[in-house]
Design an enzyme around this catalytic site. Sequence first.
Site, short mmCIF file in Angstrom:
data_model
loop_
_atom_site.label_atom_id
_atom_site.label_comp_id
_atom_site.label_asym_id
_atom_site.label_seq_id
_atom_site.Cartn_x
_atom_site.Cartn_y
_atom_site.Cartn_z
N ARG A 162 0.83 -1.21 0.00
CA ARG A 162 0.00 0.00 0.00
C ARG A 162 0.86 1.25 0.00
O ARG A 162 0.53 2.25 -0.64
CB ARG A 162 -0.98 0.01 1.18
CG ARG A 162 -1.79 1.30 1.27
CD ARG A 162 -3.07 1.22 2.11
NE ARG A 162 -2.96 0.37 3.28
CZ ARG A 162 -2.26 0.67 4.39
NH1 ARG A 162 -1.63 1.82 4.49
NH2 ARG A 162 -2.21 -0.19 5.39
N TYR A 203 -17.63 15.91 -16.03
CA TYR A 203 -18.03 14.50 -15.95
C TYR A 203 -19.04 14.33 -14.80
O TYR A 203 -18.80 14.82 -13.68
CB TYR A 203 -16.77 13.66 -15.71
CG TYR A 203 -17.02 12.19 -15.57
CD1 TYR A 203 -17.38 11.42 -16.67
CD2 TYR A 203 -16.88 11.56 -14.34
CE1 TYR A 203 -17.61 10.06 -16.54
CE2 TYR A 203 -17.10 10.20 -14.20
CZ TYR A 203 -17.47 9.46 -15.30
OH TYR A 203 -17.69 8.12 -15.17
N ASP A 241 -9.13 18.25 -15.56
CA ASP A 241 -9.36 16.85 -15.92
C ASP A 241 -8.96 16.71 -17.40
O ASP A 241 -9.64 17.23 -18.28
CB ASP A 241 -10.84 16.50 -15.70
CG ASP A 241 -11.14 15.02 -15.98
OD1 ASP A 241 -10.41 14.40 -16.78
OD2 ASP A 241 -12.12 14.51 -15.41
N LYS A 246 -9.31 5.48 -19.73
CA LYS A 246 -9.68 5.89 -21.08
C LYS A 246 -8.47 5.85 -22.02
O LYS A 246 -7.96 4.78 -22.28
CB LYS A 246 -10.35 7.28 -21.01
CG LYS A 246 -11.38 7.41 -19.86
CD LYS A 246 -12.61 6.55 -20.04
CE LYS A 246 -13.52 6.48 -18.82
NZ LYS A 246 -13.88 7.73 -18.18
#
Length: 382
Positions: free
Chosen positions: A49, A102, A175, A200
């Site tokens: 982590r 978005y 973004d 994407k």
Amino acid sequence: MTEGFATRAIHAGQEFDPTTGAVVPPIYQTSTFVQDGIGGLRGGYEYGRSANPTRDSLQTLLASLEGGQKAYSFSSGLAAEDALLRAVLTPGDHVVLGNDVYGGTYRLINRVHGAWGVRNTPVDLANLDAVREALGIQRTRILWIETPSNPLMKISDIAALAALGHEAGALVVVDNTFASPALQQPLSLGADVVVHSTTKYLGGHSDVIGGALVMRDAELAEKVGFLQFAAGAISAPLDAWLTVRGIKTLAVRMQRHSENAQAIAEHLLEHPAVEAVYYPGLPSHPGHELAARQMSGFGGMLSLALAGGADAAQHLAESTHVFQLAESLGGVESLIGYPSEMTHASVKGTPLAVPENVVRLSVGIEEVGDLIADLDQALAGR
Ligand SMILES: *Cc1c(COP(=O)(O)O)cnc(C)c1O
């Protein structure tokens, strides 16, 4: 000397494996690392982590491509956004965001962070007076920009907005999912942070969900790094590796996505069944000149409005064969979507609703002749 973009896309953070010489750095599919005596860490690795070499290779690559100090990768685009919001905001703070960001970003800011006392004002980012006024609201900490926007490909002026945001003392976030760093590098235009859904174009093959933040400033990067570790929405080793693998071809993919989308946009413009085409590569698009200035290509996303209304739009979305009906975007394969019932169903009936005759295309990198023939047969079959 800084190497060119396509070179960095293949080599940044991708040194060959020192133990075997493997050209491709391995997937470190491990949760923990053996210590040479208590605290004797090899290369600083302790527990998956806090850090993993495969994740580091992706983060180094992303920082290089966006020109940032440091990048952190997460399990999804929204997990990345959530980490940024928590690193920057405290209850009572205010966020100014584009009114066509978005939908998941708006939901996260409005409903999740809203429940913790974060306020927000959506504005039309093309209206600089409205942006200035919203930035004047007390305790504005973030100006959130998304360009090109979804699904009508609105282009916002990153440099002008960054100047306004900074005047007001706000952090300027972009973004950059739709353009990818191959076509647009917001940090070089004055932004402070770049957000990605690496799901994407960066991943590019529709086989992995992920997100990332790239910071210009080391101090903010440290806060984000702490949250990645302390809250733990990390990208897994295999996911990071798949994303790196995708990014190696980003430069050529974006070029082909842009060429195909341009050809399709020009073709559809002439089609009698099509009322409007929304693509920044068309001189008739209101953001064309601005896009030509701040981007180095117009990308693979385009939308069209059908003359025959909602019925014609739904029929088109359900009648293509090469274009597959699915959410998401940015993969090598072409996808078609009907925003008002799919990606934008949650804003139906609000001022942000997408017209019901609009269909969105994520133009892939197949033979463009096949894509055009597919759209033509679907448009003709009525
Ligand atoms: C998909 C997307 C997101 C959210 O990313 P996930 O990986 O789905 O969490 C954020 N912004 C934009 C522009 C997107 O297209």
